[in-house]
Design an enzyme around this catalytic site. Structure first.
Site, PDB file in Angstrom:
ATOM      1  N   LYS A  39       0.485  10.737   6.053  1.00  0.00           N
ATOM      2  CA  LYS A  39      -0.515  10.604   4.974  1.00  0.00           C
ATOM      3  C   LYS A  39      -1.499   9.490   5.317  1.00  0.00           C
ATOM      4  O   LYS A  39      -1.109   8.350   5.534  1.00  0.00           O
ATOM      5  CB  LYS A  39       0.188  10.307   3.646  1.00  0.00           C
ATOM      6  CG  LYS A  39      -0.768   9.962   2.500  1.00  0.00           C
ATOM      7  CD  LYS A  39      -0.032   9.729   1.180  1.00  0.00           C
ATOM      8  CE  LYS A  39      -0.974   9.215   0.095  1.00  0.00           C
ATOM      9  NZ  LYS A  39      -0.276   8.947  -1.190  1.00  0.00           N
ATOM     10  N   ASP A  94      -2.199   2.940   1.751  1.00  0.00           N
ATOM     11  CA  ASP A  94      -1.837   4.344   1.528  1.00  0.00           C
ATOM     12  C   ASP A  94      -2.050   5.219   2.774  1.00  0.00           C
ATOM     13  O   ASP A  94      -1.884   6.439   2.718  1.00  0.00           O
ATOM     14  CB  ASP A  94      -2.624   4.896   0.329  1.00  0.00           C
ATOM     15  CG  ASP A  94      -1.828   5.903  -0.480  1.00  0.00           C
ATOM     16  OD1 ASP A  94      -0.593   5.934  -0.345  1.00  0.00           O
ATOM     17  OD2 ASP A  94      -2.448   6.668  -1.245  1.00  0.00           O
ATOM     18  N   ASP A 101      -6.547   4.492  -2.084  1.00  0.00           N
ATOM     19  CA  ASP A 101      -6.202   5.388  -3.191  1.00  0.00           C
ATOM     20  C   ASP A 101      -6.501   4.706  -4.516  1.00  0.00           C
ATOM     21  O   ASP A 101      -5.715   3.916  -5.019  1.00  0.00           O
ATOM     22  CB  ASP A 101      -4.707   5.765  -3.104  1.00  0.00           C
ATOM     23  CG  ASP A 101      -4.295   6.723  -4.209  1.00  0.00           C
ATOM     24  OD1 ASP A 101      -5.194   7.263  -4.904  1.00  0.00           O
ATOM     25  OD2 ASP A 101      -3.076   6.950  -4.371  1.00  0.00           O
ATOM     26  N   GLU A 108      -2.640  12.842  -4.721  1.00  0.00           N
ATOM     27  CA  GLU A 108      -3.541  13.342  -3.674  1.00  0.00           C
ATOM     28  C   GLU A 108      -2.864  13.449  -2.313  1.00  0.00           C
ATOM     29  O   GLU A 108      -3.265  14.261  -1.483  1.00  0.00           O
ATOM     30  CB  GLU A 108      -4.770  12.425  -3.582  1.00  0.00           C
ATOM     31  CG  GLU A 108      -4.606  11.160  -2.714  1.00  0.00           C
ATOM     32  CD  GLU A 108      -3.555  10.180  -3.237  1.00  0.00           C
ATOM     33  OE1 GLU A 108      -3.222  10.253  -4.434  1.00  0.00           O
ATOM     34  OE2 GLU A 108      -3.057   9.361  -2.446  1.00  0.00           O
ATOM     35  N   ARG A 141       0.002  14.627  -1.380  1.00  0.00           N
ATOM     36  CA  ARG A 141       0.606  15.941  -1.133  1.00  0.00           C
ATOM     37  C   ARG A 141      -0.444  16.992  -0.779  1.00  0.00           C
ATOM     38  O   ARG A 141      -0.153  17.964  -0.097  1.00  0.00           O
ATOM     39  CB  ARG A 141       1.455  16.353  -2.339  1.00  0.00           C
ATOM     40  CG  ARG A 141       0.695  16.441  -3.623  1.00  0.00           C
ATOM     41  CD  ARG A 141       1.594  16.418  -4.862  1.00  0.00           C
ATOM     42  NE  ARG A 141       2.123  15.084  -5.165  1.00  0.00           N
ATOM     43  CZ  ARG A 141       2.962  14.803  -6.162  1.00  0.00           C
ATOM     44  NH1 ARG A 141       3.384  15.774  -6.960  1.00  0.00           N
ATOM     45  NH2 ARG A 141       3.391  13.579  -6.379  1.00  0.00           N
ATOM     46  N   LYS A 199      -6.403   4.379 -11.174  1.00  0.00           N
ATOM     47  CA  LYS A 199      -5.225   3.513 -11.324  1.00  0.00           C
ATOM     48  C   LYS A 199      -5.623   2.238 -12.066  1.00  0.00           C
ATOM     49  O   LYS A 199      -6.778   1.825 -12.002  1.00  0.00           O
ATOM     50  CB  LYS A 199      -4.678   3.134  -9.937  1.00  0.00           C
ATOM     51  CG  LYS A 199      -3.998   4.260  -9.194  1.00  0.00           C
ATOM     52  CD  LYS A 199      -3.518   3.788  -7.833  1.00  0.00           C
ATOM     53  CE  LYS A 199      -2.840   4.895  -7.054  1.00  0.00           C
ATOM     54  NZ  LYS A 199      -1.582   5.367  -7.627  1.00  0.00           N
ATOM     55  N   ASP A 225      -4.613  11.773  -8.786  1.00  0.00           N
ATOM     56  CA  ASP A 225      -3.874  10.662  -8.186  1.00  0.00           C
ATOM     57  C   ASP A 225      -2.662  11.165  -7.391  1.00  0.00           C
ATOM     58  O   ASP A 225      -2.051  10.403  -6.648  1.00  0.00           O
ATOM     59  CB  ASP A 225      -3.440   9.672  -9.281  1.00  0.00           C
ATOM     60  CG  ASP A 225      -3.013   8.325  -8.715  1.00  0.00           C
ATOM     61  OD1 ASP A 225      -3.268   8.082  -7.516  1.00  0.00           O
ATOM     62  OD2 ASP A 225      -2.429   7.533  -9.473  1.00  0.00           O
TER      63      ASP A 225
HETATM   64  N1  BES Z   1      -0.189   6.350  -3.180  1.00  0.00           N
HETATM   65  C1  BES Z   1       0.470   6.643  -4.393  1.00  0.00           C
HETATM   66  C2  BES Z   1       1.959   6.319  -4.363  1.00  0.00           C
HETATM   67  C3  BES Z   1       2.337   4.875  -4.229  1.00  0.00           C
HETATM   68  C4  BES Z   1       2.650   4.116  -5.335  1.00  0.00           C
HETATM   69  C5  BES Z   1       2.469   4.298  -2.975  1.00  0.00           C
HETATM   70  C6  BES Z   1       3.039   2.807  -5.186  1.00  0.00           C
HETATM   71  C7  BES Z   1       2.848   2.978  -2.829  1.00  0.00           C
HETATM   72  C8  BES Z   1       3.147   2.235  -3.937  1.00  0.00           C
HETATM   73  C9  BES Z   1       0.321   8.132  -4.714  1.00  0.00           C
HETATM   74  O1  BES Z   1      -0.832   8.742  -4.268  1.00  0.00           O
HETATM   75  C10 BES Z   1       0.337   8.285  -6.195  1.00  0.00           C
HETATM   76  O2  BES Z   1      -0.567   7.818  -6.820  1.00  0.00           O
HETATM   77  N2  BES Z   1       1.359   8.958  -6.693  1.00  0.00           N
HETATM   78  C11 BES Z   1       1.494   9.185  -8.088  1.00  0.00           C
HETATM   79  C12 BES Z   1       1.950  10.602  -8.282  1.00  0.00           C
HETATM   80  C13 BES Z   1       1.947  11.050  -9.723  1.00  0.00           C
HETATM   81  C14 BES Z   1       0.536  11.144 -10.242  1.00  0.00           C
HETATM   82  C15 BES Z   1       2.636  12.388  -9.815  1.00  0.00           C
HETATM   83  C16 BES Z   1       2.556   8.223  -8.617  1.00  0.00           C
HETATM   84  O3  BES Z   1       3.556   8.002  -7.939  1.00  0.00           O
HETATM   85  O4  BES Z   1       2.343   7.674  -9.696  1.00  0.00           O
HETATM   86 ZN    ZN Z   2      -1.712   7.880  -2.630  1.00  0.00          ZN
HETATM   87 MN    MN Z   3      -2.428   8.554  -5.659  1.00  0.00          MN
END
Ligand code: BES
Ligand code: ZN
Ligand code: MN
Length: 508
Positions: free
Chosen positions: A274, A297, A279, A358, A360, A286, A356
């Protein structure tokens, strides 16, 4: 748009050596252990004979305990200074990871020093290796973006010598060489992660990697690069990468690095990482607090690319197809809206309920593309800072492994354990899959909130053939250290998963 630097100035590497002769370095590093619960301590200096009586008395006076990550300095001895690094409780033998961490801790404390000899209890070659690797990993500084305060931060240890009776064996020499390569590419991952998104865009990521590939020998080393720009991505149907990247002024890229070894019938693995250079959450913006950590990220992309280069430099007899889908997830009038539908490479449609989620989407494109080649794969491994749920479940130092193939997973877990990276197996419960159904598209990009790490894994599973052994590594927490430095791990980018990938390929 501001110009971005395209070169990557890797911090000057620590030279790693071995010796069984006179200690000539500026500093001597030895181990310190506790021998009972009442504060008694002892020195562990491995193959180096040392008169410890008066030293122990001074150490007791200073309150040294020998616990892990404790560093105590005493002037004098066979060098100008002795550094005692804690190994914990005294045992007959110390694990490689205990040695790696103690060595790394000492190396961090040695910033500004020219040379140090590491005399630690090394029972065999793999322990010698761990000490060398720990020193190389611990001696790290990210100083590229300091101006007036640059000189306040001392340069990493220049030369580390492991003291061992195995110093003259050829195996020891190749082990030391391997340790230097692993340290170099771990530093590359860390540098990429630590570089701010103002200076690391999808495009500049590809340029930095191209430069590193050239430095690693390029075609001569079996390395070939291909880059897709935003136009090609759009016309060739990479709806995930394009959809995530379309809100940003820094357009997306897809980077492919192939490593072809000399031997013809080699096994072939695909790596997919990834690569979200920042992000923000997109239109699902966020919260400001902690958003700065989202410069990390792209840790998965950095890890898979660096692992591929390390595998090439080690000339391992396994072919690698490395894919890094790169995009910046920004909110803007061109950003993907919640409810938009995108088409992933290969034709599956996804309703983007939450921009968010993204990672995947870009991974789906790259996973399908990685399997589209005529060259048959023996396994595919994706690495991603994919979910906050990973951090909730396993914390900041243990990464997750999900899989469709127990055998590959076990092989990977053994590889990770042997190189001191903490990974833990997680399930992909089939009953969670229905939560990803969409009323209007083939899939939605979010499902059940509970078990969010597993839901993300199940989403990716939709894009991997059931017949192909697949691992999904969620490194969200461990990729970026927001707490204090410890062992060989600095603050900021850690480089996690790179070592395990190399070891897996080595053992495959
Ligand atoms: N990059 C984030 C995940 C993340 C969170 C990485 C904290 C490192 C530390 C990812 O893109 C994300 O935002 N995931 C969301 C998914 C949700 C919207 C289903 C999450 O984990 O809140
Ligand atoms: Zn992310
Ligand atoms: Mn995200």
């Amino acid at each position: 748009m501001k110009p971005t630097k395209t070169s990557i100035t890797l911090a000057p590497m620590t030279t790693l050596k071995v010796s069984d002769g006179l200690v000539k370095d500026d500093v001597l590093v030895v181990g310190l252990v506790s021998t009972n619960t009442k504060g008694a301590i002892a020195i562990e200096s491995g193959d180096l004979a040392l008169d410890t009586k008066s030293l122990v008395a001074s150490l007791v006076e200073m309150g040294a305990t020998g616990k892990a990550d404790e560093i105590t300095k005493i002037p004098g001895g066979p060098a100008r200074l002795i550094i005692f690094t804690g190994l914990g409780a005294k045992t007959k033998t110390y694990s490689d990871e205990t040695l790696r961490r103690a060595s790394g801790s000492a190396a961090r404390a040695l910033a500004g020093t020219n040379s140090a000899t590491f005399a630690l209890p090394t029972k065999d070659l793999s322990a010698v290796y761990a000490v060398a690797e720990g020193a190389g990993l611990g001696a790290y500084l990210f100083n590229e973006f300091r101006g007036s305060t640059k000189d306040d931060h001392k340069a990493p240890l220049k030369s580390a010598t492991v003291f061992t009776q195995l110093a003259s064996s050829a195996n020891t020499h190749s082990a030391i060489k391997r340790a230097a390569i692993i340290a170099k590419y771990t530093h590359l991952v860390r540098d990429l992660v630590n570089t701010p998104p103002s200076h690391l865009t999808p495009d500049s990521f590809t340029k930095k990697l191209t430069a590193s590939i050239k430095a690693a020998g390029g075609l001569k080393a079996g390395l070939k690069v291909t880059i897709w720009d935003e136009k090609q991505l759009k016309s060739q149907g990479f709806g995930g990468i394009v959809g995530v990247g379309q809100g940003s002024a820094n357009p997306p890229r897809l980077l492919h690095i192939s490593y072809t070894p000399k031997n013809k019938n080699a096994k072939r693995f695909a790596f997919v990482g990834k690569g979200i250079t920042f992000d923000t959450g997109g239109l699902n913006l966020k919260p400001g607090l902690g958003m700065e950590a989202m410069k990390s990220d792209m840790s998965g992309a950095a890890a898979v690319c660096a692992a591929t280069l390390a595998i090439a430099e080690l000339a391992l007899p396994v072919a690698i197809e490395c894919w890094a889908p790169l995009a910046e997830n920004m909110p803007s009038d061109t950003a993907t809206r919640p409810s938009d539908i995108i088409t992933i490479f290969g034709g599956k449609t996804v309703e983007v309920l939450n921009p968010d989620a993204e990672g995947r989407l870009v991974l789906a494109d790259a996973l399908v593309k990685a399997q589209a080649s005529k060259k048959k794969l023996d396994g595919i491994i994706d690495v991603a800072t994919l979910t906050g749920a990973q951090v909730v479940a396993l914390g900041t130092r243990t990464s997750a492994v999900m899989t469709n193939n127990a055998q590959l997973s076990e092989l990977f877990l053994a590889a990770a354990k042997s190189c001191g990276e903490q990974f833990w197996p997680m399930p992909l419960p089939i009953e969670l899959r229905a939560s990803l159904d969409s009323p209007v598209a083939d899939l939605a990009n979010i499902g059940d909130k509970n078990g969010g790490m597993l839901v993300a894994g199940l989403f990716l599973k939709e894009f991997v053939s059931d017949e192909l052994p697949w691992l999904h590594l969620d490194i969200a927490g461990p990729a970026y250290n927001e707490a204090k430095a410890h062992g060989y791990t600095p603050v900021g980018g850690t480089g996690v998963s790179m070592r395990s990938l190399v070891r897996l390929v080595e053992q495959a």
